[in-house]
Design a protein around this motif. Structure first.
Motif, PDB file in Angstrom:
ATOM      1  N   LYS A   1       0.823  -1.211   0.000  1.00 21.23           N
ATOM      2  CA  LYS A   1       0.000   0.000   0.000  1.00 21.23           C
ATOM      3  C   LYS A   1       0.858   1.262   0.000  1.00 21.23           C
ATOM      4  O   LYS A   1       0.481   2.274  -0.573  1.00 21.23           O
ATOM      5  CB  LYS A   1      -0.911  -0.015   1.223  1.00 21.23           C
ATOM      6  N   LEU A   2       2.031   1.215   0.640  1.00 18.10           N
ATOM      7  CA  LEU A   2       2.902   2.387   0.714  1.00 18.10           C
ATOM      8  C   LEU A   2       3.961   2.423  -0.381  1.00 18.10           C
ATOM      9  O   LEU A   2       4.592   3.444  -0.580  1.00 18.10           O
ATOM     10  CB  LEU A   2       3.625   2.405   2.070  1.00 18.10           C
ATOM     11  N   ARG A   3       4.164   1.330  -1.067  1.00 23.92           N
ATOM     12  CA  ARG A   3       5.310   1.171  -1.948  1.00 23.92           C
ATOM     13  C   ARG A   3       5.437   2.270  -2.990  1.00 23.92           C
ATOM     14  O   ARG A   3       6.499   2.835  -3.180  1.00 23.92           O
ATOM     15  CB  ARG A   3       5.254  -0.184  -2.630  1.00 23.92           C
ATOM     16  N   LYS A   4       4.388   2.625  -3.688  1.00 21.83           N
ATOM     17  CA  LYS A   4       4.484   3.622  -4.761  1.00 21.83           C
ATOM     18  C   LYS A   4       3.937   4.985  -4.366  1.00 21.83           C
ATOM     19  O   LYS A   4       3.960   5.906  -5.162  1.00 21.83           O
ATOM     20  CB  LYS A   4       3.766   3.105  -6.001  1.00 21.83           C
TER      21      LYS A   4
ATOM     22  N   ILE B   1      11.224   8.395  10.562  1.00 19.20           N
ATOM     23  CA  ILE B   1      10.698   7.646  11.696  1.00 19.20           C
ATOM     24  C   ILE B   1       9.507   6.841  11.198  1.00 19.20           C
ATOM     25  O   ILE B   1       8.555   7.400  10.647  1.00 19.20           O
ATOM     26  CB  ILE B   1      10.305   8.584  12.847  1.00 19.20           C
ATOM     27  N   VAL B   2       9.595   5.524  11.354  1.00 17.62           N
ATOM     28  CA  VAL B   2       8.570   4.631  10.833  1.00 17.62           C
ATOM     29  C   VAL B   2       8.093   3.684  11.930  1.00 17.62           C
ATOM     30  O   VAL B   2       8.784   3.435  12.909  1.00 17.62           O
ATOM     31  CB  VAL B   2       9.102   3.806   9.635  1.00 17.62           C
ATOM     32  N   LEU B   3       6.898   3.176  11.734  1.00 18.36           N
ATOM     33  CA  LEU B   3       6.333   2.144  12.606  1.00 18.36           C
ATOM     34  C   LEU B   3       6.553   0.812  11.908  1.00 18.36           C
ATOM     35  O   LEU B   3       6.230   0.670  10.719  1.00 18.36           O
ATOM     36  CB  LEU B   3       4.836   2.382  12.813  1.00 18.36           C
ATOM     37  N   VAL B   4       7.136  -0.159  12.614  1.00 18.86           N
ATOM     38  CA  VAL B   4       7.423  -1.458  12.010  1.00 18.86           C
ATOM     39  C   VAL B   4       6.708  -2.563  12.761  1.00 18.86           C
ATOM     40  O   VAL B   4       6.379  -2.427  13.940  1.00 18.86           O
ATOM     41  CB  VAL B   4       8.944  -1.757  11.972  1.00 18.86           C
ATOM     42  N   GLY B   5       6.471  -3.628  12.060  1.00 22.63           N
ATOM     43  CA  GLY B   5       5.905  -4.837  12.649  1.00 22.63           C
ATOM     44  C   GLY B   5       6.884  -5.974  12.446  1.00 22.63           C
ATOM     45  O   GLY B   5       7.372  -6.194  11.336  1.00 22.63           O
TER      46      GLY B   5
ATOM     47  N   LYS C   1      13.837  -9.655   9.216  1.00 24.06           N
ATOM     48  CA  LYS C   1      13.072  -8.694   8.427  1.00 24.06           C
ATOM     49  C   LYS C   1      11.907  -8.142   9.232  1.00 24.06           C
ATOM     50  O   LYS C   1      11.345  -8.820  10.086  1.00 24.06           O
ATOM     51  CB  LYS C   1      12.526  -9.333   7.150  1.00 24.06           C
ATOM     52  N   VAL C   2      11.552  -6.886   8.946  1.00 24.23           N
ATOM     53  CA  VAL C   2      10.375  -6.252   9.540  1.00 24.23           C
ATOM     54  C   VAL C   2       9.541  -5.652   8.421  1.00 24.23           C
ATOM     55  O   VAL C   2      10.049  -5.383   7.335  1.00 24.23           O
ATOM     56  CB  VAL C   2      10.757  -5.151  10.563  1.00 24.23           C
ATOM     57  N   ASP C   3       8.266  -5.439   8.673  1.00 24.27           N
ATOM     58  CA  ASP C   3       7.374  -4.777   7.722  1.00 24.27           C
ATOM     59  C   ASP C   3       7.214  -3.327   8.150  1.00 24.27           C
ATOM     60  O   ASP C   3       6.926  -3.055   9.319  1.00 24.27           O
ATOM     61  CB  ASP C   3       6.010  -5.457   7.688  1.00 24.27           C
ATOM     62  N   ILE C   4       7.400  -2.397   7.222  1.00 24.37           N
ATOM     63  CA  ILE C   4       7.182  -0.978   7.510  1.00 24.37           C
ATOM     64  C   ILE C   4       5.694  -0.711   7.324  1.00 24.37           C
ATOM     65  O   ILE C   4       5.157  -0.850   6.232  1.00 24.37           O
ATOM     66  CB  ILE C   4       8.041  -0.091   6.595  1.00 24.37           C
ATOM     67  N   LEU C   5       5.041  -0.324   8.413  1.00 25.18           N
ATOM     68  CA  LEU C   5       3.593  -0.157   8.411  1.00 25.18           C
ATOM     69  C   LEU C   5       3.155   1.286   8.206  1.00 25.18           C
ATOM     70  O   LEU C   5       2.087   1.546   7.652  1.00 25.18           O
ATOM     71  CB  LEU C   5       3.014  -0.674   9.732  1.00 25.18           C
ATOM     72  N   HIS C   6       3.972   2.242   8.679  1.00 26.15           N
ATOM     73  CA  HIS C   6       3.567   3.646   8.624  1.00 26.15           C
ATOM     74  C   HIS C   6       4.807   4.527   8.697  1.00 26.15           C
ATOM     75  O   HIS C   6       5.746   4.213   9.405  1.00 26.15           O
ATOM     76  CB  HIS C   6       2.635   3.963   9.802  1.00 26.15           C
ATOM     77  N   LYS C   7       4.799   5.611   7.950  1.00 26.05           N
ATOM     78  CA  LYS C   7       5.869   6.611   8.023  1.00 26.05           C
ATOM     79  C   LYS C   7       5.279   7.860   8.666  1.00 26.05           C
ATOM     80  O   LYS C   7       4.267   8.388   8.225  1.00 26.05           O
ATOM     81  CB  LYS C   7       6.389   6.947   6.631  1.00 26.05           C
TER      82      LYS C   7
ATOM     83  N   PHE D   1       7.101  14.754  10.120  1.00 21.02           N
ATOM     84  CA  PHE D   1       7.920  15.405  11.137  1.00 21.02           C
ATOM     85  C   PHE D   1       7.050  15.982  12.245  1.00 21.02           C
ATOM     86  O   PHE D   1       7.387  15.892  13.423  1.00 21.02           O
ATOM     87  CB  PHE D   1       8.777  16.502  10.508  1.00 21.02           C
ATOM     88  N   GLU D   2       5.907  16.553  11.888  1.00 22.24           N
ATOM     89  CA  GLU D   2       5.015  17.142  12.879  1.00 22.24           C
ATOM     90  C   GLU D   2       4.440  16.065  13.809  1.00 22.24           C
ATOM     91  O   GLU D   2       4.335  16.259  15.016  1.00 22.24           O
ATOM     92  CB  GLU D   2       3.873  17.906  12.204  1.00 22.24           C
ATOM     93  N   HIS D   3       4.069  14.929  13.241  1.00 25.96           N
ATOM     94  CA  HIS D   3       3.526  13.842  14.059  1.00 25.96           C
ATOM     95  C   HIS D   3       4.610  13.264  14.967  1.00 25.96           C
ATOM     96  O   HIS D   3       4.348  12.945  16.131  1.00 25.96           O
ATOM     97  CB  HIS D   3       2.951  12.765  13.162  1.00 25.96           C
ATOM     98  N   ALA D   4       5.833  13.136  14.459  1.00 25.39           N
ATOM     99  CA  ALA D   4       6.940  12.637  15.278  1.00 25.39           C
ATOM    100  C   ALA D   4       7.232  13.602  16.424  1.00 25.39           C
ATOM    101  O   ALA D   4       7.506  13.173  17.551  1.00 25.39           O
ATOM    102  CB  ALA D   4       8.185  12.444  14.418  1.00 25.39           C
ATOM    103  N   ARG D   5       7.161  14.896  16.153  1.00 27.43           N
ATOM    104  CA  ARG D   5       7.381  15.884  17.213  1.00 27.43           C
ATOM    105  C   ARG D   5       6.303  15.772  18.288  1.00 27.43           C
ATOM    106  O   ARG D   5       6.574  15.884  19.481  1.00 27.43           O
ATOM    107  CB  ARG D   5       7.398  17.292  16.615  1.00 27.43           C
ATOM    108  N   GLU D   6       5.067  15.505  17.888  1.00 27.68           N
ATOM    109  CA  GLU D   6       3.979  15.312  18.853  1.00 27.68           C
ATOM    110  C   GLU D   6       4.210  14.050  19.686  1.00 27.68           C
ATOM    111  O   GLU D   6       3.942  14.043  20.889  1.00 27.68           O
ATOM    112  CB  GLU D   6       2.641  15.218  18.107  1.00 27.68           C
ATOM    113  N   LEU D   7       4.723  12.990  19.073  1.00 24.66           N
ATOM    114  CA  LEU D   7       5.026  11.770  19.817  1.00 24.66           C
ATOM    115  C   LEU D   7       6.140  11.995  20.834  1.00 24.66           C
ATOM    116  O   LEU D   7       6.114  11.426  21.920  1.00 24.66           O
ATOM    117  CB  LEU D   7       5.409  10.646  18.860  1.00 24.66           C
TER     118      LEU D   7
END
Length: 64
Positions: A13-16, A25-29, A37-43, A46-52
């Motif tokens: 879903k994110l590939r293209k 900063i990504v969320l992995v499973g 190996k891990v699956d990248i689920l979400h990228k 910068f604003e969302h990472a700053r909030e985290l």
């Protein structure tokens, strides 16, 4: 966080739709059937990472 280097596989879903760059900063499973190996689920933007960081969900050194 073990400090091991793993291969991240961008799911279809994110590939293209989204570019991945070093330092993003990504969320992995983790995979049950492949320990190197891990699956990248979400990228995160910068604003969302700053909030985290503000919510103490991730350490501040991730943004530097």
């Amino acid at each position: 966080m073990t400090g091991d280097q793993l291969i991240g596989v961008i799911r279809g879903k994110l590939r293209k739709r989204m570019w991945m760059m070093p330092g993003d900063i990504v969320l992995v499973g983790f995979r049950n059937f492949q320990s190197d190996k891990v699956d990248i689920l979400h990228k995160y933007s910068f604003e969302h990472a700053r909030e985290l960081v503000r919510l103490d969900e991730i350490p501040e050194h991730f943004l530097t």
